[in-house]
Design an enzyme around this catalytic site. Structure first.
Site, PDB file in Angstrom:
ATOM      1  N   SER A 165      -6.162  11.216  -0.967  1.00 46.22           N
ATOM      2  CA  SER A 165      -5.225  11.113  -2.086  1.00 46.22           C
ATOM      3  C   SER A 165      -5.747  10.171  -3.169  1.00 46.22           C
ATOM      4  CB  SER A 165      -3.863  10.624  -1.593  1.00 46.22           C
ATOM      5  OG  SER A 165      -3.977   9.324  -1.049  1.00 46.22           O
ATOM      6  N   CYS A 205      -8.174  11.388   5.061  1.00 47.67           N
ATOM      7  CA  CYS A 205      -6.823  10.869   4.868  1.00 47.67           C
ATOM      8  C   CYS A 205      -6.064  11.089   6.167  1.00 47.67           C
ATOM      9  CB  CYS A 205      -6.146  11.618   3.725  1.00 47.67           C
ATOM     10  SG  CYS A 205      -4.373  11.320   3.568  1.00 47.67           S
ATOM     11  N   HIS A 251      -7.513   3.784   3.489  1.00 45.77           N
ATOM     12  CA  HIS A 251      -7.514   2.675   2.525  1.00 45.77           C
ATOM     13  C   HIS A 251      -7.728   1.328   3.232  1.00 45.77           C
ATOM     14  CE1 HIS A 251      -5.550   5.675  -0.029  1.00 45.77           C
ATOM     15  NE2 HIS A 251      -5.681   4.864  -1.064  1.00 45.77           N
TER      16      HIS A 251
END
Length: 269
Positions: free
Chosen positions: A14, A76, A191
């Site tokens: 994303s 992701c 992340h």
């Protein structure tokens, strides 16, 4: 066969989180050409519906197939949890599809002395419960305690890490009762390696902190070696986003040493 050797590896997320996976793959396979797609128009995926995530993932997979990718890495956790099987069915035999959950689960299953592991992730990943389900199958003796940490990915996307703000937010999550008395913490969002050192500092290195980036890179190497698809000559990387964000441009410095040219791909029109 020769075509597959020279074909690129597609990677998508994303936003900037998947760059941690892209960097690990580049380190393990420096000659491979990478095509990265950051769906910055829809970030974060963690608060999107499963149907939306499946739609985004299929469209991005189509984009990567149009660019001749021999492999698609879903970099992701939320997309891996909700859309992996859907993307695999869509891609068929045109490319190999790898997710970021299975390599991390396999690493946990090898640990014989762990009794409890914590998982921090987006709301979408926690709701899917993929880690708990898969670890229960692979290593039923290990208890899994998952905690949604929805502020972390947006915080990182905005460049807030390694500072007072990030330490405060991280500490408030890690203090949660769900993460007490754990032997290891799984960073179930791509992340989160960007704040891994801060998390390790919080625990004073007293527990194991695992992320999927290096493990996914190992899985990619294994597949390419098995299929004899290893590239012999270096190829130039390409980076696409669905919407320009300054933080994405800046974050490339952390992974590839200098700014890279971003191309906007208006695949949602």
């Amino acid at each position: 066969m020769e075509t597959m050797k020279t074909s690129p590896i597609g990677i998508f997320d994303s936003g900037i989180g998947g760059l941690t996976v892209a960097h690990a793959i580049h380190k393990a396979l420096p000659k491979e050409q990478l095509i990265y797609f950051g769906d910055t128009a829809h970030l974060p995926y963690g608060d999107k519906s499963p149907d939306s995530i499946k739609y985004y993932s299929i469209r991005i997979a189509q984009f990567l197939l149009e660019h001749g990718c021999k492999m698609i890495v879903i970099a992701c956790n939320t997309a891996s949890a909700h859309a992996y099987e859907t993307v695999k069915d869509f891609v068929g035999k045109r490319a190999v599809v790898i997710n970021v959950i299975d390599p991390l689960v396999a690493a946990v299953a090898k640990q014989k002395k762990w009794n409890k592991v914590g998982v921090i992730a987006t709301k979408g990943t926690v709701k899917a419960d993929s880690y708990a389900k898969k670890i229960k199958t692979a290593a039923p003796q290990i208890q899994v305690s998952s905690l949604a940490t929805p502020l972390l990915a947006p915080m990182i996307e905005e460049g807030f890490f390694n500072n007072k703000i990030s330490r405060t937010v991280i500490g408030s999550y890690l203090d949660h009762k769900k993460l007490q008395k754990i032997d290891a913490l799984l960073l179930a969002c791509t992340h989160y390696p960007l704040i891994k050192e801060e998390i390790m500092d919080y625990y004073k290195n007293n527990i194991t902190v695992l992320d999927s980036a290096g493990l996914v890179a190992e899985a990619v190497v294994k597949v390419l070696r098995t299929k004899k698809w290893m590239r012999a000559q270096s190829g130039s990387h390409q980076f696409y986003v669905s919407d320009f964000t300054p933080s994405f441009q800046e974050s490339t410095k952390y992974f590839f040493g200098s700014k890279i040219t971003l191309h906007k791909a208006a695949i949602w029109k």
